[in-house]
Motif scaffolding. Structure first.
Motif, PDB file in Angstrom:
ATOM      1  N   LEU A  76       0.947  -1.207  -0.128  1.00 16.91           N
ATOM      2  CA  LEU A  76       0.034   0.075  -0.137  1.00 16.91           C
ATOM      3  C   LEU A  76       0.924   1.222  -0.120  1.00 16.91           C
ATOM      4  CD1 LEU A  76      -2.909   1.405   0.177  1.00 16.91           C
ATOM      5  CD2 LEU A  76      -2.786   1.099   2.755  1.00 16.91           C
ATOM      6  N   GLY A  77       1.836   1.244   0.732  1.00 14.06           N
ATOM      7  CA  GLY A  77       3.056   2.233   0.814  1.00 14.06           C
ATOM      8  C   GLY A  77       3.355   2.424  -0.534  1.00 14.06           C
ATOM      9  N   HIS A  78       3.757   1.516  -1.419  1.00 14.88           N
ATOM     10  CA  HIS A  78       4.122   1.678  -2.839  1.00 14.88           C
ATOM     11  C   HIS A  78       3.280   2.196  -3.589  1.00 14.88           C
ATOM     12  CE1 HIS A  78       5.928   0.938  -6.506  1.00 14.88           C
ATOM     13  NE2 HIS A  78       5.020   0.338  -6.961  1.00 14.88           N
ATOM     14  N   LEU A  79       1.937   2.032  -3.533  1.00 14.00           N
ATOM     15  CA  LEU A  79       0.881   2.250  -4.215  1.00 14.00           C
ATOM     16  C   LEU A  79       0.559   3.778  -4.105  1.00 14.00           C
ATOM     17  CD1 LEU A  79      -1.493  -0.796  -4.138  1.00 14.00           C
ATOM     18  CD2 LEU A  79      -0.010  -0.044  -6.081  1.00 14.00           C
ATOM     19  N   VAL A  80       0.516   4.137  -3.007  1.00 14.15           N
ATOM     20  CA  VAL A  80       0.146   5.532  -2.778  1.00 14.15           C
ATOM     21  C   VAL A  80       1.039   6.648  -3.335  1.00 14.15           C
ATOM     22  CG1 VAL A  80      -1.193   5.024  -0.438  1.00 14.15           C
ATOM     23  CG2 VAL A  80       1.213   5.744  -0.418  1.00 14.15           C
ATOM     24  N   GLN A  81       2.267   6.126  -3.525  1.00 17.48           N
ATOM     25  CA  GLN A  81       3.425   7.165  -4.160  1.00 17.48           C
ATOM     26  C   GLN A  81       3.216   7.046  -5.532  1.00 17.48           C
ATOM     27  OE1 GLN A  81       7.161   5.802  -2.339  1.00 17.48           O
ATOM     28  NE2 GLN A  81       6.455   5.660  -0.406  1.00 17.48           N
ATOM     29  N   LEU A  82       2.376   6.261  -6.090  1.00 21.62           N
ATOM     30  CA  LEU A  82       2.311   6.442  -7.645  1.00 21.62           C
ATOM     31  C   LEU A  82       1.919   7.972  -8.108  1.00 21.62           C
ATOM     32  CD1 LEU A  82       0.626   3.233  -8.355  1.00 21.62           C
ATOM     33  CD2 LEU A  82       3.069   3.624  -8.764  1.00 21.62           C
ATOM     34  N   PRO A  83       2.470   8.322  -9.154  1.00 21.74           N
ATOM     35  CA  PRO A  83       2.052   9.787  -9.626  1.00 21.74           C
ATOM     36  C   PRO A  83       0.920   9.970 -10.280  1.00 21.74           C
ATOM     37  CG  PRO A  83       3.703   8.718 -11.172  1.00 21.74           C
ATOM     38  CD  PRO A  83       3.488   7.905 -10.190  1.00 21.74           C
ATOM     39  N   TYR A  84      -0.255   9.324  -9.627  1.00 21.65           N
ATOM     40  CA  TYR A  84      -1.668   9.449 -10.246  1.00 21.65           C
ATOM     41  C   TYR A  84      -2.639   9.673  -9.266  1.00 21.65           C
ATOM     42  CZ  TYR A  84       1.045   6.606 -13.978  1.00 21.65           C
ATOM     43  OH  TYR A  84       1.773   6.529 -14.820  1.00 21.65           O
ATOM     44  N   ALA A  85      -3.804  10.135  -9.585  1.00 21.80           N
ATOM     45  CA  ALA A  85      -4.577  10.408  -8.659  1.00 21.80           C
ATOM     46  C   ALA A  85      -5.565   9.308  -8.219  1.00 21.80           C
ATOM     47  CB  ALA A  85      -5.724  11.422  -9.026  1.00 21.80           C
ATOM     48  N   PHE A  86      -4.959   8.284  -7.652  1.00 17.44           N
ATOM     49  CA  PHE A  86      -5.643   7.002  -7.346  1.00 17.44           C
ATOM     50  C   PHE A  86      -6.192   7.408  -5.950  1.00 17.44           C
ATOM     51  CE2 PHE A  86      -2.982   4.680 -10.320  1.00 17.44           C
ATOM     52  CZ  PHE A  86      -4.010   4.108 -10.969  1.00 17.44           C
ATOM     53  N   GLU A  87      -7.308   6.670  -5.449  1.00 17.89           N
ATOM     54  CA  GLU A  87      -7.689   6.718  -4.054  1.00 17.89           C
ATOM     55  C   GLU A  87      -7.844   5.277  -3.594  1.00 17.89           C
ATOM     56  OE1 GLU A  87     -11.368   8.696  -3.190  1.00 17.89           O
ATOM     57  OE2 GLU A  87     -10.779  10.602  -4.201  1.00 17.89           O
ATOM     58  N   PHE A  88      -7.009   5.022  -2.561  1.00 21.90           N
ATOM     59  CA  PHE A  88      -6.958   3.634  -1.825  1.00 21.90           C
ATOM     60  C   PHE A  88      -7.492   3.562  -0.730  1.00 21.90           C
ATOM     61  CE2 PHE A  88      -3.072   4.370  -4.758  1.00 21.90           C
ATOM     62  CZ  PHE A  88      -3.068   3.107  -5.627  1.00 21.90           C
ATOM     63  N   SER A  89      -8.195   2.411  -0.374  1.00 25.44           N
ATOM     64  CA  SER A  89      -8.703   2.251   0.897  1.00 25.44           C
ATOM     65  C   SER A  89      -8.555   0.644   0.943  1.00 25.44           C
ATOM     66  CB  SER A  89     -10.575   2.252   0.542  1.00 25.44           C
ATOM     67  OG  SER A  89     -10.805   3.748   0.059  1.00 25.44           O
ATOM     68  N   PRO A  90      -7.690   0.416   2.214  1.00 27.60           N
ATOM     69  CA  PRO A  90      -7.451  -0.791   2.724  1.00 27.60           C
ATOM     70  C   PRO A  90      -8.714  -1.257   3.638  1.00 27.60           C
ATOM     71  CG  PRO A  90      -6.286   0.893   4.119  1.00 27.60           C
ATOM     72  CD  PRO A  90      -6.928   1.544   2.816  1.00 27.60           C
ATOM     73  N   ARG A  91      -8.697  -2.707   3.376  1.00 24.98           N
ATOM     74  CA  ARG A  91      -9.693  -3.339   4.132  1.00 24.98           C
ATOM     75  C   ARG A  91      -9.537  -4.695   4.712  1.00 24.98           C
ATOM     76  NH1 ARG A  91     -12.946  -3.944   0.171  1.00 24.98           N
ATOM     77  NH2 ARG A  91     -12.976  -5.816  -0.319  1.00 24.98           N
TER      78      ARG A  91
END
Length: 837
Positions: A76-91
């Motif tokens: 998740l830490g890797h994904l949030v650093q991607l230069p795109y406007a993604f919104e991540f919600s862990p579950r």
């Protein structure tokens, strides 16, 4: 003469004179429509709130990231650093039950800091709050309440921090329990893991964003559209729901026979009136439309009543279907039963269509009655006997076509040709029934005269004389009997097969599993130290550890699991498909990346020994070579089994889903059980003896098929009501004959005996033909429909006691159905009926 006037005089007035027979026909249609509607409503409700429907709890998202055994939270830490406007919600996802009892409730962990799920409700908690959770409104808990929850093998105290808003009700989450993701990881024993990551993508093509994410993720992690698991479950449940729906149509088919019989009787009894109105200028179309209008009246009235009955029956059906769905397929909390306008329209359309279709032939027949022929009594029955000889050839052609259809493969995983074979077999038998009645009447006359007396002989001749009416009625009851016998044989065969399978598989003395509610897709775990400590007890021969994970394979749910192969096989005797070397397979299985698969899995995915399975695990897609296919009846989802050492190599979580404990010979089982209980201590772990587990498995099996028996019972009730209505019509139609018998010296009890004998002979003939037809249908159900739908190989078995009980009950009900018509016949005034025109 106008069409309305013709309908009133030719149809409505006779119907008003026979209110009981009219009511029976309407109720038969209502039951048929009601069953179809009930199964449709219950099927949708029972499968309406899958575990995966909770994917939307954290908000609207487009994609879901998951992996077998969980996603490493560092990803998740890797994904949030991607230069795109993604919104991540862990579950996190699991199940909990309040105080260790009651239904399994979805237990969801989300990032409360990153997500605003309470919609304005304060997230501030009391200083004394212990393990804060938010609960669905349906649970009846309030803010500040303390509640004890069982999760896996542990019961802990939690504090209700708030109630989820009712705006979520349409998603099925008003029974969920939500907490912070950190607490969820701790109590489920999944520290450092995430069950899923929901992704909201920027504006643009979801497919393109999915491909981009897949390049950033290891091969063992999958990215799927949101709701993909729900679609997988729907695919898996399709065959189950379709089979139930087809079975529900049996009652409607029986009702169609009765509509046909009712209209046919109307035509036969009103031939004089038809001749008169034709002579007065009524056209053929007017006569046909009048009888079709009668069928429309039965269809509309019966369908409206059927909608009410269907809504009521759905309440009971959803419980039966819901328990089956959960035990064999997927976790599901039944959704509310909702009858939409489309469902009401469907019910009306089904009832009307079946009624008009059933009435088409007799209505056309009525329209072709010539005025001169209308006065010729008995001509129609004579013509019916002539037609039966020609229909015999058609019946044999239907049976031959059924045999060919049964050999054809499934279409899109559905046994379409199996259903076609069933329809052709029923149609062929129905067409041959007039010949069967003639044969039965000719061969049984002398025997019936000797054994049952002159009343039964007259009844037998009456059945043959009214061949059209008798044939249709026999076909209706035969169909109900055949479905009862065929499903009874199938269920009995399945039950016997499961019992033999358990004899081979369940050899351990004790079985342990977490007290959390288990289901086909739920595998709660217990601590690994329990197995280690039990194994050290002096009276223990060995302990077999088993761990299971839900996976997706080729778009369908399945289970990936590992067991201690050599320990298990030294005690149990897993059966492989014929031609496979069991000992060689099991020796090889423990040596590397090999797997065995269950028969349902192999049939659904067309797997053969030697094939390779590609399953994402531990950072890569792992290849497992299939060594063999084994018989399994525990779930239709299908199993992929590897050795436990292989499983731990890729998924190093030592917690277990189940334990099988084998005792040494001649040890005190009671003492061992007490020592096991001491080791368990305060953990929520259930311990079963071998006998208890077998008994529970058979009880679950029987409960699963209760809905099947209920559907059969409705079909039989409809058919028996048809017997009562038809016999009442016989009395009314042949009242002059009964009056003449009374003049010739027949006593009232003898007239009653004739009617009851007709009912008994109808029941006997229907049972004989129905049992033969049911046996043939059971072969199609067992070796074609079940095999193609679910992948199980079932050994044929005759459940003699069950069949005797069911057929005896149907026969007695048929005879009892003749009591009221017999009473009506006894009350006829001989003088009045003989002088009728």
């Amino acid at each position: 003469m106008t069409g309305w006037l013709l309908f009133v005089r030719l149809i409505l007035r006779p119907m008003r004179r026979e209110p009981i027979r009219t009511a029976l026909t309407i109720f038969a249609v209502a039951l048929g429509v009601g069953v179809v509607i009930a199964i449709d409503l219950a099927g949708r409700a029972a499968a309406g709130s899958f575990h995966s429907s909770l994917e939307t709890l954290a908000g609207s998202s487009d994609l879901s990231i998951s992996a077998t055994g969980g996603v490493d939270e560092q990803l998740l830490g890797h994904l949030v650093q991607l230069p795109y406007a993604f919104e991540f919600s862990p579950r996190m996802e699991d199940f909990a039950s309040i105080n260790g009892r009651g239904e399994a409730l979805p237990f969801i962990g989300i990032d409360l800091i990153g997500q605003e799920i309470l919609r304005g409700e304060s997230r501030s908690l009391p200083v004394t709050a212990v393990n804060p959770v938010w609960v669905g409104s349906r649970l009846g808990l309030h803010k500040g309440d303390s509640v004890r929850l069982l999760i896996n093998d542990s019961i802990q105290a939690y504090t209700v921090a708030g109630v989820l808003p009712d705006a979520k009700n349409d998603l099925g989450e008003n029974n969920a329990i939500v907490t912070d993701i950190g607490l969820a990881q701790l109590v489920t024993g999944k520290q450092g893991k995430l069950d899923a990551i929901d992704v909201s993508v920027p504006t643009g093509s979801v497919k393109s964003w999915r491909e981009l994410l897949e390049r950033e993720l290891p091969p063992s992690v999958t990215v799927e559209p949101q709701g993909a698991r729900t679609e997988e479950n729907q695919k898996m449940l399709a065959a189950f729901r379709w089979n139930l729906r087809v079975l529900s149509y049996i009652a409607l088919v029986v009702g169609a026979f009765l509509i046909y019989n009712t209209i046919s009787i109307s035509v036969v009894r009103r031939r004089n009136e038809i001749g008169i109105v034709r002579a007065l200028g009524a056209t053929r179309a007017m006569v046909a439309n009048a009888f079709l209008a009668e069928a429309m009246f039965f269809g509309v009235t019966g369908s409206l009543l059927g909608l009410v009955l269907g809504r009521l029956m759905a309440i009971g059906a959803v419980r039966l279907i819901g328990s089956t769905v959960e035990s064999l397929y997927v976790s599901s909390n039944p959704a509310p039963i909702q009858m939409s306008p489309a469902t009401r329209l469907e019910g009306l359309a089904i009832g009307l269509f079946v009624s008009l279709l059933a009435a088409l032939a007799p209505s056309l027949e009525a329209s072709h009655v010539a005025p001169i022929e209308a006065m010729a009594r008995g001509r129609e029955e004579y013509m019916g006997r002539n037609r039966s000889r020609k229909l015999g050839v058609l019946g044999i052609a239907f049976l031959a076509a059924a045999a060919v259809s049964a050999q054809l493969p499934p279409v899109a995983r559905q046994p379409i040709f199996g259903y076609v074979a069933v329809i052709l077999l029923i149609a062929g038998t129905s067409v041959l029934i007039p010949n069967a009645v003639i044969f039965f009447a000719a061969r049984a006359s002398s025997t019936v005269r000797v054994l049952l007396g002159v009343e039964a002989l007259l009844a037998l001749r009456g059945l043959r004389a009214s061949l059209n009416r008798t044939s249709v009625l026999t076909a209706a009851l035969t169909t109900a009997v055949a479905m009862t016998a065929s499903v009874g044989i199938m269920v009995g065969s399945f039950r016997e097969t499961v019992w033999l399978w358990m004899d081979n598989q369940l050899k351990a003395d004790l079985y342990l599993r977490p007290a959390g509610s288990a289901a086909a897709d739920r595998h709660p775990t217990m601590s690994a130290d329990i197995a280690d400590r039990i194994e050290k007890l002096p009276g223990i021969a060995t302990v077999d550890r088993f761990r299971a994970y839900p996976i997706s394979y080729e778009g369908l749910p399945a289970t990936f699991a590992g067991g201690e192969t050599l320990k298990h096989e030294a005690n149990a005797r897993t059966r492989f498909l014929p031609g496979e070397n069991r000992d060689a397979i099991l020796r090889t299985l423990a040596t590397g990346d090999y797997a065995i698969v269950s028969e349902p899995f192999a049939n659904k995915h067309h797997i053969r020994p030697g094939d390779r399975l590609h399953i994402p695990l531990a950072g890569a897609v792992r290849d497992f070579r299939v060594l063999g296919i084994y018989y399994d009846y525990s779930t239709e989802r299908g199993y992929v089994i590897v050795d436990r050492r292989t499983l731990l190599k890729y998924l190093p979580d030592r917690a277990v889903s189940n334990l099988a404990v084998y005792l040494k010979p001649n040890v005190d089982a009671g003492q061992i059980r007490r020592e096991v209980d001491d080791i368990i201590g305060g953990r929520a772990v259930l311990v079963f003896s071998n006998a208890t587990l077998r008994r529970g498995a058979i009880e679950l099996f029987d409960r699963t098929f209760r809905i099947t028996y209920a559907l059969e019972a409705v079909a039989v009730v409809v058919a028996v009501m048809g017997i009562a209505g038809a016999l009442l019509a016989v009395v009314i139609d042949r009242r002059r004959d009964f009056g003449l018998l009374r003049f010739l010296g027949a006593a009232q009890p003898q007239v009653r005996g004739i009617i009851l004998a007709e009912a008994g002979l109808l029941g006997l003939l229907s049972n004989l033909i129905g049992l033969l037809l049911g046996t043939l249908l059971s072969l199609i159900l067992i070796f074609v429909i079940n095999k193609q739908s679910f992948g199980w190989t079932i050994q044929f078995h005759w459940p003699v006691a069950l069949l005797l009980l069911a057929l005896t009950g149907i026969y007695l009900a048929t005879v009892l159905a003749g009591l009221y018509p017999a009473r009506t016949a006894m009350r006829l005034n001989p003088i009045e009926v003989v002088h009728e025109a």
